[in-house]
Design an enzyme around this catalytic site. Sequence first.
Site, PDB file in Angstrom:
ATOM      1  N   HIS A  38       0.827  -1.205   0.000  1.00 21.62           N
ATOM      2  CA  HIS A  38       0.000   0.000   0.000  1.00 21.62           C
ATOM      3  C   HIS A  38       0.864   1.259   0.000  1.00 21.62           C
ATOM      4  CE1 HIS A  38      -2.795  -2.902   2.142  1.00 21.62           C
ATOM      5  NE2 HIS A  38      -3.542  -2.505   1.133  1.00 21.62           N
ATOM      6  N   GLN A 149      -1.184  -4.306  -8.893  1.00 21.83           N
ATOM      7  CA  GLN A 149      -1.413  -5.368  -9.862  1.00 21.83           C
ATOM      8  C   GLN A 149      -1.614  -6.734  -9.209  1.00 21.83           C
ATOM      9  OE1 GLN A 149       1.684  -5.294 -12.811  1.00 21.83           O
ATOM     10  NE2 GLN A 149       1.160  -3.244 -13.528  1.00 21.83           N
TER      11      GLN A 149
END
Length: 279
Positions: A38, A149
């Site tokens: 993150h 991704q």
Amino acid sequence: MTEIVHTVAELRQRVRAWRAAGESVGVVPTMGALHEGHLSLARRARAECGRVITTIFVNPKQFNNPDDLKKYPRTLKADASLLSSVPVDIVFAPSVDEVYPEGFASTVSVAGVSEPLEGRMRPGHFDGVATVVTKLFGMTEAHRGYFGQKDWQQLQVVLRLVRDLNLPVEVVGCETIREADGLAMSSRNVRLTPEGRAIAGVLYSAITAAATDIRAGQSDRMAIREAAEKVRAAGFERVEYIELRDAGTLMPSDDPRRARRMLAAAWLDGVRLIDNIPV
């Protein structure tokens, strides 16, 4: 400590002042329990945008299992502390009632790319994702949205959503961040036992070997079967799927001239791990 905002009205007041001053706004949507993956998204947003918002909202509409929703870690203070190191400008942490007020009756559904793989295993999941992402884009009025991704299918759903609805947001897909043994970073990894964590990296190594074999000329089916056998032999309880798909449509693909993606989901210690790599 990064400022935490809880209401749409307060968030929009700040964002509209930024936009009026000509500043670009980036948003990193998360469900909290933040890790280096993150933070890498937030750093990318920081490098490319004048202002950065990270949203933290555990979205009930994308959970199929109520127990999974209940167990999902909620660590807002720790998350805000981590984000202050980037730094981001605002953490937007709305309540469930702020996002889905009484009488809320709308759902955003993306057909096609949402239907196989995760869509088959988790019915309704991507409707919940598409609905909340649409709302977060509207709430934050961001110019760019940053997504990892690791959740490849989710990324394709968001890209299709933005394209189909002409939303004024640029979607930026960022590389998966991995542990030293290749395990894709995930908030769920903390639920692995020490024994499970020691073998969790086999999922990545198995699909990586399969992708290498396919590029060398081995049949797709045989390479995938061998990958699944490696994962089960390592101690995983169940392999839900390992499949080779068209990278954009997520439909089955045996055409090596097109961009393809190998996607996998497997259970270890009662934790569902997902991963994907290009082929």
